[in-house]
Structures are given as C-alpha cells and as structure tokens.
Motif scaffolding. Structure first.
Motif, PDB file in Angstrom:
ATOM      1  N   CYS A  75       0.864  -1.167  -0.337  1.00 13.41           N
ATOM      2  CA  CYS A  75       0.075  -0.126  -0.112  1.00 13.41           C
ATOM      3  C   CYS A  75       1.308   1.283  -0.410  1.00 13.41           C
ATOM      4  CB  CYS A  75      -0.807  -0.265   1.190  1.00 13.41           C
ATOM      5  SG  CYS A  75      -2.319  -0.559   1.477  1.00 13.41           S
ATOM      6  N   GLY A  76      -0.259   2.019  -0.689  1.00  9.95           N
ATOM      7  CA  GLY A  76       0.801   3.487  -0.443  1.00  9.95           C
ATOM      8  C   GLY A  76      -0.567   4.778  -0.478  1.00  9.95           C
ATOM      9  N   GLU A  77       0.664   6.154  -0.816  1.00  7.02           N
ATOM     10  CA  GLU A  77      -0.496   6.696  -0.977  1.00  7.02           C
ATOM     11  C   GLU A  77      -0.855   6.554  -1.773  1.00  7.02           C
ATOM     12  OE1 GLU A  77      -1.456  10.676   1.005  1.00  7.02           O
ATOM     13  OE2 GLU A  77       1.172   9.707   1.173  1.00  7.02           O
ATOM     14  N   GLY A  78      -2.649   7.401  -1.096  1.00  2.00           N
ATOM     15  CA  GLY A  78      -3.389   7.208  -2.421  1.00  2.00           C
ATOM     16  C   GLY A  78      -4.158   5.571  -2.422  1.00  2.00           C
ATOM     17  N   ASP A  79      -4.137   5.200  -1.920  1.00  9.02           N
ATOM     18  CA  ASP A  79      -4.622   3.838  -2.131  1.00  9.02           C
ATOM     19  C   ASP A  79      -4.998   3.836  -0.996  1.00  9.02           C
ATOM     20  OD1 ASP A  79      -3.114   2.656  -4.166  1.00  9.02           O
ATOM     21  OD2 ASP A  79      -1.583   1.741  -2.729  1.00  9.02           O
ATOM     22  N   ILE A  80      -6.319   2.742  -1.555  1.00  8.20           N
ATOM     23  CA  ILE A  80      -7.768   2.589  -0.675  1.00  8.20           C
ATOM     24  C   ILE A  80      -7.949   0.662  -0.643  1.00  8.20           C
ATOM     25  CG2 ILE A  80      -9.790   2.061   0.030  1.00  8.20           C
ATOM     26  CD1 ILE A  80     -10.622   4.523  -1.654  1.00  8.20           C
ATOM     27  N   LEU A  81      -7.497   0.250   0.351  1.00  7.25           N
ATOM     28  CA  LEU A  81      -7.252  -1.527   0.607  1.00  7.25           C
ATOM     29  C   LEU A  81      -9.073  -1.956   1.286  1.00  7.25           C
ATOM     30  CD1 LEU A  81      -5.059  -3.658   1.003  1.00  7.25           C
ATOM     31  CD2 LEU A  81      -5.852  -3.401   4.038  1.00  7.25           C
ATOM     32  N   VAL A  82      -9.047  -3.100  -0.355  1.00  6.51           N
ATOM     33  CA  VAL A  82     -10.054  -4.000  -0.732  1.00  6.51           C
ATOM     34  C   VAL A  82      -9.889  -5.173  -0.167  1.00  6.51           C
ATOM     35  CG1 VAL A  82     -12.043  -4.100  -2.254  1.00  6.51           C
ATOM     36  CG2 VAL A  82     -10.262  -1.962  -2.125  1.00  6.51           C
ATOM     37  N   VAL A  83     -10.818  -5.634   0.942  1.00  4.38           N
ATOM     38  CA  VAL A  83      -9.884  -7.109   1.245  1.00  4.38           C
ATOM     39  C   VAL A  83     -11.850  -7.939   1.230  1.00  4.38           C
ATOM     40  CG1 VAL A  83      -9.819  -8.514   3.391  1.00  4.38           C
ATOM     41  CG2 VAL A  83      -8.914  -6.137   2.606  1.00  4.38           C
ATOM     42  N   THR A  84     -11.545  -9.292   0.086  1.00  4.38           N
ATOM     43  CA  THR A  84     -12.725 -10.026   0.846  1.00  4.38           C
ATOM     44  C   THR A  84     -12.229 -10.820   1.181  1.00  4.38           C
ATOM     45  OG1 THR A  84     -14.726 -11.104  -0.337  1.00  4.38           O
ATOM     46  CG2 THR A  84     -12.634 -10.363  -1.867  1.00  4.38           C
ATOM     47  N   THR A  85     -13.079 -12.174   1.679  1.00  6.03           N
ATOM     48  CA  THR A  85     -12.533 -13.614   1.970  1.00  6.03           C
ATOM     49  C   THR A  85     -13.343 -14.785   1.102  1.00  6.03           C
ATOM     50  OG1 THR A  85     -14.266 -13.436   3.161  1.00  6.03           O
ATOM     51  CG2 THR A  85     -12.585 -12.701   4.339  1.00  6.03           C
ATOM     52  N   THR A  86     -12.771 -16.044   0.912  1.00  6.18           N
ATOM     53  CA  THR A  86     -12.823 -16.654   0.063  1.00  6.18           C
ATOM     54  C   THR A  86     -14.397 -17.343   0.344  1.00  6.18           C
ATOM     55  OG1 THR A  86     -11.626 -18.955   1.800  1.00  6.18           O
ATOM     56  CG2 THR A  86     -10.761 -17.595  -0.453  1.00  6.18           C
ATOM     57  N   SER A  87     -14.862 -17.039   1.711  1.00  4.03           N
ATOM     58  CA  SER A  87     -16.697 -18.072   2.193  1.00  4.03           C
ATOM     59  C   SER A  87     -16.929 -16.923   2.957  1.00  4.03           C
ATOM     60  CB  SER A  87     -16.792 -19.004   2.552  1.00  4.03           C
ATOM     61  OG  SER A  87     -15.426 -19.092   3.624  1.00  4.03           O
ATOM     62  N   PRO A  88     -17.748 -15.942   3.456  1.00  2.32           N
ATOM     63  CA  PRO A  88     -18.587 -14.937   3.677  1.00  2.32           C
ATOM     64  C   PRO A  88     -17.976 -15.348   5.750  1.00  2.32           C
ATOM     65  CG  PRO A  88     -20.780 -16.255   2.848  1.00  2.32           C
ATOM     66  CD  PRO A  88     -18.946 -17.455   2.458  1.00  2.32           C
ATOM     67  N   SER A  89     -17.658 -14.356   6.069  1.00  2.00           N
ATOM     68  CA  SER A  89     -16.948 -14.006   7.135  1.00  2.00           C
ATOM     69  C   SER A  89     -17.824 -13.011   7.921  1.00  2.00           C
ATOM     70  CB  SER A  89     -15.943 -14.210   7.307  1.00  2.00           C
ATOM     71  OG  SER A  89     -14.966 -13.689   8.379  1.00  2.00           O
ATOM     72  N   THR A  90     -17.774 -12.512   9.233  1.00  7.05           N
ATOM     73  CA  THR A  90     -18.293 -11.610   9.625  1.00  7.05           C
ATOM     74  C   THR A  90     -16.891 -10.835  11.058  1.00  7.05           C
ATOM     75  OG1 THR A  90     -19.576 -12.635  11.287  1.00  7.05           O
ATOM     76  CG2 THR A  90     -20.421 -11.498   9.559  1.00  7.05           C
ATOM     77  N   ASP A  91     -15.426 -11.901  10.971  1.00  3.72           N
ATOM     78  CA  ASP A  91     -14.821 -11.677  12.150  1.00  3.72           C
ATOM     79  C   ASP A  91     -14.420 -10.197  12.303  1.00  3.72           C
ATOM     80  OD1 ASP A  91     -15.806 -14.751  13.056  1.00  3.72           O
ATOM     81  OD2 ASP A  91     -13.895 -15.703  11.729  1.00  3.72           O
ATOM     82  N   GLY A  92     -13.557 -10.433  12.908  1.00  3.26           N
ATOM     83  CA  GLY A  92     -13.453  -8.502  13.234  1.00  3.26           C
ATOM     84  C   GLY A  92     -11.178  -8.711  12.273  1.00  3.26           C
ATOM     85  N   MET A  93     -11.848  -8.652  11.425  1.00  2.62           N
ATOM     86  CA  MET A  93     -10.489  -8.922  11.121  1.00  2.62           C
ATOM     87  C   MET A  93      -9.142  -7.640  10.417  1.00  2.62           C
ATOM     88  SD  MET A  93     -11.141 -11.012   7.329  1.00  2.62           S
ATOM     89  CE  MET A  93      -9.854 -11.592   6.792  1.00  2.62           C
ATOM     90  N   PHE A  94     -10.044  -6.261  10.856  1.00  2.17           N
ATOM     91  CA  PHE A  94      -9.203  -5.265  11.082  1.00  2.17           C
ATOM     92  C   PHE A  94      -9.534  -4.465  11.884  1.00  2.17           C
ATOM     93  CE2 PHE A  94      -8.099  -1.327   9.913  1.00  2.17           C
ATOM     94  CZ  PHE A  94      -7.495  -1.348   8.588  1.00  2.17           C
TER      95      PHE A  94
END
Length: 237
Positions: A75-94
């Motif tokens: 990641c660098g200046e001006g980015d947005i991190l986009v995260v998904t998982t291989t199957s549905p998840s609601t765990d607090g990953m961040f």
C-alpha cells in the motif's frame, strides 16, 4: 490455500481519481450506466466521509488476517485497501493497529467484506472504513491468500489499481481503464442535476420535467377525485 502477492501493479491516473473524488457514489454509479456498485451490506462506520483512491486488493481465508499484513507492504499514498474472503465471514479482521500502519503509508481508507473492530478508535483517528459487519471476534494468521489480484464482491469485480469511491451511500468501483470516461460522465450528470434542481426550486414538477405524465398514461394510471374513488367509479366494478 496458497496464493500470490503481485507487485508493481499499474494504477488509475491520479488526476482521474481526484476528478472522481468530487462526485458522490450515486452520481458516479448512475453516470456509468448503473454499474460498479458494491453490495449494500458494506456500510460506513462513520458519517460524512467521502474517499477516493486506487484499490489494493486482498483475498483472505475467513477469520484469518495474515494477508492483510502482507498487503500493508504493498500500500502507498492514495490507495484504498479492499478486502474480501473466500467464503462469508463476519470476524473482526481489521482494527486500529492496521489503520495506524496504513495511515502512515498514506492510505485513504478501507473497504472490507467481512468484520471490523475498534470502530471508536478508527473514527477518532479519522480512518474511513466501510465493512459488512462490526465484530470483536478475533482472527488467526495461519492461511495463505493473495494480494493485488482481481476479487469479486457481490458480483462486482474489483481489480488492483481500479478506482474506489466510497461515501455515506455506499461503495462503487470504477475500472482503471474507464476512470477518465467515468469522471467526464459524472460531470455531465451533475450539470444535468443542477439544472433540474434549479427547475424544482422554481416550482416545476418532475412529472413535467421528465415527461412522466405520458408514462403514467401509457401504463394505464388514471386520475380520479376522492368522491369518485369512494363511489368506485371508473374501477371496472
């Protein structure tokens, strides 16, 4: 699962990103022909924030944030991190520690199709985030995944380097190759909406401005007075 971390990804032109930043998600979505909208389950943890940036994508195993750690380096200046998982998840990953590291690198926000936590701290530090869930549930760091590969969220593909725009209404993705065209279309739509706004302030009705009376007639919608309606006149009975 194994995976890959792709480096040196081409990104949308910064001028196009900044142009898109001037418009709301709804405007850009409509201007692109009602495409690119990510699912409504992705909700902001704050109000009043609008961010635009280039996507760094993460595909993770559910309940495992190892690949988010790997993504921070990309990641660098001006980015947005986009995260998904291989199957549905609601765990607090961040949470707040990730946000601290990303802010240091100039990242503008997070979109995660999973859970997030430390939301009070994230709001206090001004780190904008959109998530599918809020959960204190912890995660592990034990399974491989990928960074900077195309990912799918709610049927929409997000590629690394694409433009992500997010505000109170949701999140929209603009393909990297279409960023300039989308910005031009958004400008045209906003100009059109400004003209309509002025007309409505002057008392014009949408029924007349958009020619909707003809649409109502074509669909067989009729006008009847209250008394006639109460008497059942004109209802075919």
């Amino acid at each position: 699962m194994s995976g890959v971390i792709v480096t040196g990804v081409p990104k949308a032109d910064g001028r196009d990103v900044e142009a898109l930043a001037g418009y709301g998600v709804a405007t850009v979505h409509e201007a692109m022909g009602r495409t690119g909208l990510l699912p409504s389950r992705l909700r902001p943890i704050q109000q009043g924030a609008r961010v635009a940036g280039t996507a760094v994508t993460v595909l993770s195993h559910p309940g495992d944030n190892l690949m988010i750690h790997a993504a921070v380096e990309q990641c660098g200046e001006g980015d947005i991190l986009v995260v998904t998982t291989t199957s549905p998840s609601t765990d607090g990953m961040f949470g707040e520690l990730f946000a601290t590291a990303l802010q240091r690198r100039g990242v503008r926000g997070l979109v995660i199709d999973a859970g997030i936590r430390d939301t009070a701290e994230l709001r206090e530090m001004g780190f904008a985030a959109w998530s599918a869930a809020v959960s204190a549930q912890g995660t592990v760091k034990a399974t491989g995944g990928s960074v900077n590969v195309p990912v799918a969220i709610g049927g929409q593909q997000v590629g690394p380097g694409d433009v992500i725009l997010a505000d109170d209404d949701g999140v929209v993705v603009v393909p990297r190759a279409a960023a300039r065209r989308a910005a031009e279309a958004a400008r045209a739509r906003e100009d059109k909406e400004a003209a309509s706004r002025a007309a409505f302030q002057d008392g014009q009705l949408g029924l007349d401005r958009y020619g909707l009376r003809e649409t109502l007639a074509r669909l067989g919608v009729t006008y009847r007075s209250y008394d006639a309606y109460e008497r059942g006149e004109g209802d075919g009975s």
